[in-house]
Enzyme design. Structure first.
Site, mmCIF file in Angstrom:
data_model
loop_
_atom_site.group_PDB
_atom_site.id
_atom_site.type_symbol
_atom_site.label_atom_id
_atom_site.label_comp_id
_atom_site.label_asym_id
_atom_site.label_seq_id
_atom_site.Cartn_x
_atom_site.Cartn_y
_atom_site.Cartn_z
ATOM 1 N N PRO A 11 0.790 -1.226 0.000
ATOM 2 C CA PRO A 11 0.000 0.000 0.000
ATOM 3 C C PRO A 11 0.824 1.278 0.000
ATOM 4 C CG PRO A 11 -0.169 -1.151 2.099
ATOM 5 C CD PRO A 11 0.498 -2.082 1.147
ATOM 6 N N ASN A 12 0.314 2.229 -0.756
ATOM 7 C CA ASN A 12 0.835 3.601 -0.859
ATOM 8 C C ASN A 12 2.104 3.723 -1.694
ATOM 9 O OD1 ASN A 12 -1.222 4.905 0.754
ATOM 10 N ND2 ASN A 12 -0.333 3.803 2.484
ATOM 11 N N ARG A 19 5.229 12.126 -3.200
ATOM 12 C CA ARG A 19 5.108 12.668 -1.845
ATOM 13 C C ARG A 19 6.318 12.187 -1.036
ATOM 14 N NH1 ARG A 19 1.338 14.619 -3.867
ATOM 15 N NH2 ARG A 19 -0.869 14.740 -3.325
ATOM 16 N N TYR A 24 11.429 8.748 0.855
ATOM 17 C CA TYR A 24 11.384 7.667 -0.140
ATOM 18 C C TYR A 24 12.071 8.010 -1.475
ATOM 19 C CZ TYR A 24 7.991 5.823 3.168
ATOM 20 O OH TYR A 24 7.388 5.364 4.310
ATOM 21 N N ASN A 75 8.130 -5.612 -1.125
ATOM 22 C CA ASN A 75 8.056 -4.465 -0.221
ATOM 23 C C ASN A 75 6.591 -4.394 0.206
ATOM 24 O OD1 ASN A 75 7.882 -2.117 1.165
ATOM 25 N ND2 ASN A 75 9.014 -0.878 -0.320
ATOM 26 N N ALA A 78 3.206 -0.908 4.733
ATOM 27 C CA ALA A 78 2.826 -0.996 6.149
ATOM 28 C C ALA A 78 2.311 -2.382 6.533
ATOM 29 C CB ALA A 78 1.791 0.070 6.465
ATOM 30 N N HIS A 81 4.275 -4.695 8.965
ATOM 31 C CA HIS A 81 4.218 -4.615 10.423
ATOM 32 C C HIS A 81 2.914 -5.157 11.003
ATOM 33 C CE1 HIS A 81 7.469 -2.004 9.257
ATOM 34 N NE2 HIS A 81 6.629 -1.142 8.697
ATOM 35 N N ASP A 88 1.671 -15.837 6.267
ATOM 36 C CA ASP A 88 1.173 -17.201 6.007
ATOM 37 C C ASP A 88 1.290 -17.551 4.527
ATOM 38 O OD1 ASP A 88 0.564 -17.617 8.661
ATOM 39 O OD2 ASP A 88 -1.585 -17.224 8.446
ATOM 40 N N GLU A 99 12.846 -9.457 1.399
ATOM 41 C CA GLU A 99 12.030 -8.332 1.887
ATOM 42 C C GLU A 99 12.810 -7.045 1.629
ATOM 43 O OE1 GLU A 99 11.213 -8.794 6.059
ATOM 44 O OE2 GLU A 99 10.460 -6.734 6.265
ATOM 45 N N HIS A 101 12.845 -2.828 1.795
ATOM 46 C CA HIS A 101 12.302 -1.528 2.244
ATOM 47 C C HIS A 101 13.176 -0.402 1.734
ATOM 48 C CE1 HIS A 101 9.433 -3.480 4.795
ATOM 49 N NE2 HIS A 101 10.400 -4.255 5.235
ATOM 50 N N ILE A 102 12.531 0.631 1.257
ATOM 51 C CA ILE A 102 13.256 1.787 0.724
ATOM 52 C C ILE A 102 13.936 2.548 1.864
ATOM 53 C CG2 ILE A 102 12.974 3.974 -0.505
ATOM 54 C CD1 ILE A 102 10.464 2.591 -1.853
ATOM 55 N N SER A 103 13.178 2.792 2.918
ATOM 56 C CA SER A 103 13.720 3.544 4.056
ATOM 57 C C SER A 103 14.350 2.578 5.056
ATOM 58 C CB SER A 103 12.599 4.335 4.736
ATOM 59 O OG SER A 103 11.635 3.453 5.300
ATOM 60 N N ARG A 108 13.377 4.574 12.233
ATOM 61 C CA ARG A 108 12.099 5.280 12.255
ATOM 62 C C ARG A 108 11.292 4.894 13.502
ATOM 63 N NH1 ARG A 108 9.420 4.934 6.464
ATOM 64 N NH2 ARG A 108 8.211 6.640 7.398
ATOM 65 N N ARG A 112 7.641 0.423 13.331
ATOM 66 C CA ARG A 112 8.203 -0.092 12.072
ATOM 67 C C ARG A 112 9.359 -1.066 12.323
ATOM 68 N NH1 ARG A 112 5.771 3.365 8.210
ATOM 69 N NH2 ARG A 112 5.409 5.411 9.095
HETATM 70 O O1 CA2 Z 1 10.586 1.890 3.574
HETATM 71 C C1 CA2 Z 1 9.728 1.214 2.996
HETATM 72 O O2 CA2 Z 1 9.878 0.769 1.858
HETATM 73 C C2 CA2 Z 1 8.390 0.928 3.681
HETATM 74 O O3 CA2 Z 1 8.001 -0.409 3.369
HETATM 75 C C3 CA2 Z 1 7.403 1.920 3.105
HETATM 76 C C4 CA2 Z 1 6.030 1.867 3.773
HETATM 77 C C5 CA2 Z 1 6.156 1.954 5.288
HETATM 78 O O4 CA2 Z 1 4.886 1.779 5.888
HETATM 79 C C6 CA2 Z 1 7.105 0.894 5.820
HETATM 80 O O5 CA2 Z 1 7.219 1.055 7.222
HETATM 81 C C7 CA2 Z 1 8.477 1.054 5.189
HETATM 82 C C8 CA2 Z 1 5.178 3.035 3.306
HETATM 83 C C9 CA2 Z 1 5.046 3.157 1.834
HETATM 84 C C10 CA2 Z 1 4.484 4.492 1.541
HETATM 85 O O6 CA2 Z 1 5.075 4.980 0.384
HETATM 86 C C11 CA2 Z 1 4.934 6.297 0.109
HETATM 87 C C12 CA2 Z 1 5.739 6.798 -0.871
HETATM 88 C C13 CA2 Z 1 5.668 8.108 -1.197
HETATM 89 C C14 CA2 Z 1 4.770 8.937 -0.547
HETATM 90 C C15 CA2 Z 1 3.948 8.419 0.437
HETATM 91 C C16 CA2 Z 1 4.021 7.089 0.762
#
Ligand code: CA2
Length: 150
Positions: A11-12, A19, A24, A75, A78, A81, A88, A99, A101-103, A108, A112
Site C-alpha cells: 500500500p501507498n 510525496r 522515499y 516491499n 505498512a 508490520h 502465512d 524483503e 524496504h526503501i527507508s 524510524r 516499524r
Molecule cells: O521503507 C519502505 O519501503 C516501507 O516499506 C514503506 C512503507 C512503510 O509503511 C514501511 O514502514 C516502510 C510506506 C510506503 C508508503 O510509500 C509512500 C511513498 C511516497 C509517498 C507516500 C508514501
C-alpha cells in the site's frame, strides 16, 4: 529453479516520487519498475512487477508465484508490520523471499521495527533507497545461480 521473480509492492507505494521525497526519494514506482526490468534482463531473470493497496491482491499474487516463480521480492509497505496473512502466504511459497524496504525502518518509529515478513524472508534490504530493489534482484540471481550449480 524457475528464474521468474515476482516483485510485489504494498500500500501507498503507488505514491512513490510524488510525496515525502525526503523519506522515499524522487523516483516513481514506474521508474523502479523500468530499472528492475533492465536489470532483470542483464541477470537473465523474468519479472512480474505489481503494486496494490489491497492485502488480498498481494496474497493472490504470492499464491500465483507458488505455481511458477523461483523468487519473490516484496516491499509489503505498512503490511510488513501488521499482516500475519501475508506471512502465512509467504510460508506456503517454497522459493526465495527477499524483503525490501526503501527507508531504514530501524531508524524510524518503533512500530516499524517489527516485521512479520522477516520471519520468512531469506534476506532483508532496508535503507538503500530504491536501489534496494536492484540489490534484491542481484541477490536472487546469485542464489538461483548457486542452486543451479549445486
Ligand atoms: O521503507 C519502505 O519501503 C516501507 O516499506 C514503506 C512503507 C512503510 O509503511 C514501511 O514502514 C516502510 C510506506 C510506503 C508508503 O510509500 C509512500 C511513498 C511516497 C509517498 C507516500 C508514501
Amino acid at each position: 529453479m524457475s528464474r521468474l521473480v515476482y516483485v510485489l509492492n504494498g500500500p501507498n507505494l503507488n505514491l512513490l516520487g510524488k510525496r515525502q521525497p525526503h523519506i522515499y526519494g524522487s523516483e516513481t514506482l514506474a521508474d523502479v519498475e523500468a530499472g528492475c526490468r533492465t536489470l532483470a534482463g542483464e541477470l537473465g531473470l523474468d519479472i512480474r512487477f505489481h503494486q496494490s493497496n489491497r492485502e488480498y491482491e498481494l496474497i493472490d499474487w504470492i499464491h500465483e508465484a507458488r505455481e511458477t516463480a523461483g523468487a519473490i521480492v516484496i516491499n509489503p509497505g505498512a503490511f510488513t508490520h501488521t499482516s500475519i496473512a501475508i506471512l502465512d502466504a509467504l510460508n506456503a511459497f517454497e522459493g526465495i523471499v527477499i524483503e525490501c524496504h526503501i527507508s531504514n525502518v530501524h531508524k524510524r518509529e518503533s512500530f516499524r521495527h517489527h516485521s512479520y515478513v522477516s520471519l520468512r524472508a531469506d534476506g532483508v534490504v532496508a535503507g538503500f533507497g530504491t536501489q534496494g530493489y536492484a540489490l534484491s534482484l542481484r541477490r536472487v540471481a546469485k542464489l538461483l545461480d548457486d542452486a543451479a550449480k549445486a
